[in-house]
Design an enzyme around this catalytic site. Structure first.
Site, mmCIF file in Angstrom:
data_model
loop_
_atom_site.group_PDB
_atom_site.id
_atom_site.type_symbol
_atom_site.label_atom_id
_atom_site.label_comp_id
_atom_site.label_asym_id
_atom_site.label_seq_id
_atom_site.Cartn_x
_atom_site.Cartn_y
_atom_site.Cartn_z
ATOM 1 N N LYS A 56 1.542 -1.208 0.238
ATOM 2 C CA LYS A 56 -0.211 0.200 -0.580
ATOM 3 C C LYS A 56 0.990 1.458 0.069
ATOM 4 O O LYS A 56 2.076 1.769 0.234
ATOM 5 C CB LYS A 56 -0.725 -0.201 0.976
ATOM 6 N N TYR A 286 17.025 30.319 5.763
ATOM 7 C CA TYR A 286 15.822 31.348 6.204
ATOM 8 C C TYR A 286 15.954 31.576 7.822
ATOM 9 O O TYR A 286 16.689 30.284 8.856
ATOM 10 C CB TYR A 286 14.386 30.441 5.699
HETATM 11 C C1 LIG Z 1 -0.491 -1.917 6.912
HETATM 12 C C2 LIG Z 1 -0.950 -3.116 7.232
HETATM 13 C C3 LIG Z 1 0.057 -4.004 7.483
HETATM 14 C C4 LIG Z 1 1.312 -3.619 7.185
HETATM 15 O O1 LIG Z 1 1.806 -2.763 8.712
HETATM 16 P P1 LIG Z 1 3.338 -3.379 9.135
HETATM 17 O O2 LIG Z 1 3.568 -2.978 9.737
HETATM 18 O O3 LIG Z 1 4.470 -2.215 8.310
HETATM 19 O O4 LIG Z 1 3.470 -5.084 8.132
HETATM 20 C C5 LIG Z 1 -0.753 -5.513 7.800
HETATM 21 N N1 LIG Z 1 -1.369 -5.006 7.859
HETATM 22 C C6 LIG Z 1 -2.971 -4.595 7.702
HETATM 23 C C7 LIG Z 1 -4.757 -4.700 7.987
HETATM 24 C C8 LIG Z 1 -2.367 -3.436 7.454
HETATM 25 O O5 LIG Z 1 -3.150 -2.200 7.108
#
Ligand SMILES: *Cc1c(COP(=O)(O)O)cnc(C)c1O
Length: 394
Positions: A56, A286
């Protein structure tokens, strides 16, 4: 050590039309490291446990398509995304592996796209299950679509309360256009030293599953573990783990480091664009948050907060150049930042600066930045903007 000419890169992802060497700043994605991490994880898991690569948010800023392809070649068999467009992007790239949408989906457009692109939705409530069923009927969808039933066991995010698991699963089971592909939940505290809450969530999950099975329903797949849970307790692996952070080569917590040997995948580099000497008493950047105490040699680097280097790191970080650590000075600006290179006065314009990653024996990690900012490495990785091309290096 990185020189001007060194490091071969090819553009990956959607964003790059320029050759790597024409760039002022870029993200390097080490696909060998990614492959190594997935293989290490694969070895850590029982052969019966599937590995979902969570890609994702553009694979945590690494470039979703290339990461997904490499992860699938290296031992992952599922992909996890947050949204429908993220899933479509992978399908359009020709990826055939099963894709679970971890986020919630409700609208007719989303449901139509899920059916059309053969994505697999998460169902979070009875209402959502009915919406899915109605829309699929309305569009004359002929065969059942695989759906993933989400239980809330204590995260208080998506999912039906675990105590209502039976009613929820029975409802989904009764709808002819939905087919239960898995039942899952998500842990809130798997990275903590204290396992109490994680164990409570695990017991609730076990109890819900036992009740579902007592109804004569046997979900084909159960999953619970994110990266932290994957490393902290093998009891949590079930039929699949959903690993994000680990495949990118970072650890969810320091106490989990000893479990598995990972390599960071992302490196952030930029070029020196100007060098100059400033007199004692001269202010830098800045608001003149930095004033030179003595005559100094400074370098301007072509990267700034619009690229995802947080402005709150101003005056706090070191970067690597010629394998040595040098201090960042003055406020980080939108497109540029300055370095104190008094110890390396012959640095030339065009030389490569490493903000995250390795140069010679030195290394700077996203955890270093996260600690400075009182946040987590996940947020650092997701913060790099599309202005930075992603370059695959092998
Ligand atoms: C993002 C997510 C993961 C992965 O999480 P990590 O801590 O990066 O391994 C797993 N399950 C769900 C439902 C998520 O939203």
């Amino acid at each position: 050590m990185l020189s001007h000419e060194q490091s071969q890169g090819v553009a990956i992802g959607q964003c790059d039309t320029y050759a790597w060497f024409s760039q002022r700043a870029w993200v390097e994605i080490d696909l060998m490291a990614l492959s190594h991490n997935v293989q290490q994880l694969r070895q850590f898991l029982s052969p019966r446990t599937q590995l979902m690569a969570v890609v994702k948010a553009d694979a945590y800023g690494h470039g979703a398509i290339t990461v997904a392809q490499t992860a699938l070649q290296s031992g992952a068999s599922w992909l996890g995304v947050a949204t429908v467009p993220e899933g479509i992007q992978l399908r359009e790239a020709g990826i055939k592996a099963p894709i679970l949408i971890l986020g919630a989906t409700h609208t007719p457009e989303q449901i139509y796209a899920i059916a059309h692109w053969e994505l697999q939705p998460t169902l979070c409530s009875p209402k959502q299950a009915l919406v899915f069923s109605n829309i699929l009927e309305a569009i004359n969808h002929s065969s059942p679509i695989p759906v993933h039933v989400k239980l809330d066991t204590g995260m208080s995010r998506l999912g039906t309360n675990w105590q209502q698991a039976c009613e929820f699963v029975q409802l989904v089971q009764s709808l002819p256009l939905l087919k239960i592909a898995s039942v899952y939940s998500h842990l809130a505290t798997a990275d903590s030293h204290d396992p109490t809450v994680m164990q409570l969530q695990h017991r609730r999950f076990q109890e819900a599953i036992a009740q579902i099975k007592a109804l004569g329903i046997k979900p084909p797949c159960l999953h619970l573990a994110n990266s932290a849970a994957t490393l902290s307790d093998k009891q949590l692996h079930y039929n699949m783990v959903r690993a994000g952070l680990l495949i990118y080569g970072l650890y969810p917590a320091t106490h989990l480091r000893s479990q598995i040997e990972l390599k960071p995948v992302l490196q952030l580099r930029a070029r020196v664009t100007q060098v100059k000497t400033i007199a004692a008493g001269t202010g830098v950047s800045y608001s003149h948050q930095f004033i030179a105490k003595q005559e100094m040699r400074i370098a301007v680097v072509g990267i700034g907060y619009a690229d995802g280097v947080p402005r709150n790191l101003s005056n706090k970080i070191q970067v690597l150049i010629r394998g040595q650590r040098v201090q960042q000075i003055g406020t980080i600006t939108m497109d540029q930042l300055m370095l104190d290179i008094s110890a390396l006065p012959d640095i030339q314009e065009g030389e490569v600066v490493t903000l995250l990653g390795q140069d010679g024996k030195q290394q700077i990690s996203a955890d270093d930045w996260a600690n400075q900012l009182n946040t987590i490495s996940w947020e650092i990785l997701c913060g790099f903007k599309h202005r930075l091309p992603r370059l695959g290096v092998i």
